[in-house]
Design a protein around this motif. Structure first.
Motif, short mmCIF file in Angstrom:
data_model
loop_
_atom_site.label_atom_id
_atom_site.label_comp_id
_atom_site.label_asym_id
_atom_site.label_seq_id
_atom_site.Cartn_x
_atom_site.Cartn_y
_atom_site.Cartn_z
N LYS A 15 -2.11 -3.54 -5.72
CA LYS A 15 -0.72 -3.02 -5.79
C LYS A 15 0.08 -4.50 -5.88
O LYS A 15 0.83 -4.86 -6.64
CB LYS A 15 -0.07 -2.12 -4.72
N HIS A 27 0.77 -1.09 -0.04
CA HIS A 27 -0.01 -0.03 -0.19
C HIS A 27 1.01 1.22 -0.01
O HIS A 27 1.19 1.68 1.09
CB HIS A 27 -1.02 -0.10 1.34
N GLY A 28 1.40 1.80 -1.20
CA GLY A 28 2.01 2.94 -1.22
C GLY A 28 2.30 3.16 -2.75
O GLY A 28 1.78 2.59 -3.70
N ASP A 29 3.24 3.98 -3.30
CA ASP A 29 3.81 4.19 -4.58
C ASP A 29 5.17 3.35 -4.80
O ASP A 29 5.86 3.73 -3.92
CB ASP A 29 3.77 5.59 -4.66
N ASP A 50 -8.50 -0.67 2.73
CA ASP A 50 -6.75 -0.42 2.73
C ASP A 50 -6.28 -1.78 2.20
O ASP A 50 -5.26 -1.91 1.45
CB ASP A 50 -6.24 -0.13 3.99
N LYS A 85 7.64 4.10 -1.60
CA LYS A 85 7.00 5.18 -0.48
C LYS A 85 5.90 4.59 -0.07
O LYS A 85 4.75 4.40 -0.66
CB LYS A 85 6.88 6.50 -1.61
N ARG A 86 5.92 4.10 1.30
CA ARG A 86 4.88 3.58 1.94
C ARG A 86 3.86 4.68 2.14
O ARG A 86 4.02 5.95 2.37
CB ARG A 86 5.48 2.93 3.27
N TYR A 87 2.41 4.40 2.03
CA TYR A 87 1.59 5.14 2.44
C TYR A 87 1.38 5.79 3.92
O TYR A 87 1.74 4.97 4.90
CB TYR A 87 0.09 4.46 2.28
N SER A 88 1.47 7.03 4.14
CA SER A 88 1.60 7.62 5.34
C SER A 88 0.25 8.44 5.86
O SER A 88 0.34 9.27 6.73
CB SER A 88 2.92 8.54 5.26
#
Length: 147
Positions: free
Chosen positions: A121, A87-89, A114, A96-99
């Protein structure tokens, strides 16, 4: 003036003595008398809540092989790991983890939305991975020779 320096010297010696005694007590051998172990001491040695047997591992493995399909249920180890690592980019600089705030319920905790994003992804990365590392014979070998 001599009395003030004597008081200062005596208090400094008492502080050094107390400090030395606490350090000696910390590194000394444990007493050989019988004593009861506290629950905290048992947990610190691995006893109690986190005991995992071979049967537990086999049950976890069997639960992964069975099921109706779809996203993993909320609150399981598998769903938490998928959300954490997918879960991120995925950017050329790295992942880059989702923050942001997890959708929940309750808000702030990982929820079904989530997990759905993380699984999507994961599928995307399995189909077209951004960071591919091939293993094989060694450095400078043709890519077709590697696994």
């Amino acid at each position: 003036m001599p009395r003030a320096s004597n008081r200062l010297l005596v208090s400094a010696l008492l502080c050094v003595g107390a400090f030395t005694l606490t350090r000696l007590a910390f590194v000394s051998a444990p007493s050989t008398g019988t004593r009861q172990h506290s629950p905290v001491a048992l947990s610190a040695r691995g006893g109690g809540e986190y005991d995992i047997s071979d049967a537990d591992i086999q049950n976890f493995y069997n639960s992964l092989l069975t099921g109706a399909g779809g996203d993993p249920p909320k609150g399981t180890v598998l769903s938490e790991l998928i959300v954490k690592f997918f879960h991120g980019d995925f950017t050329p600089q790295g992942f880059k983890r989702y923050s942001g705030l997890w959708k929940g319920p309750p808000p702030g905790n990982i929820g079904k939305k989530d997990i759905a994003v993380g699984v999507a992804k994961l599928k995307e990365q399995m189909a077209n991975p951004m960071f591919v590392t091939k293993g094989g014979v060694g450095y400078g070998v043709d890519e077709t020779q590697k696994v």
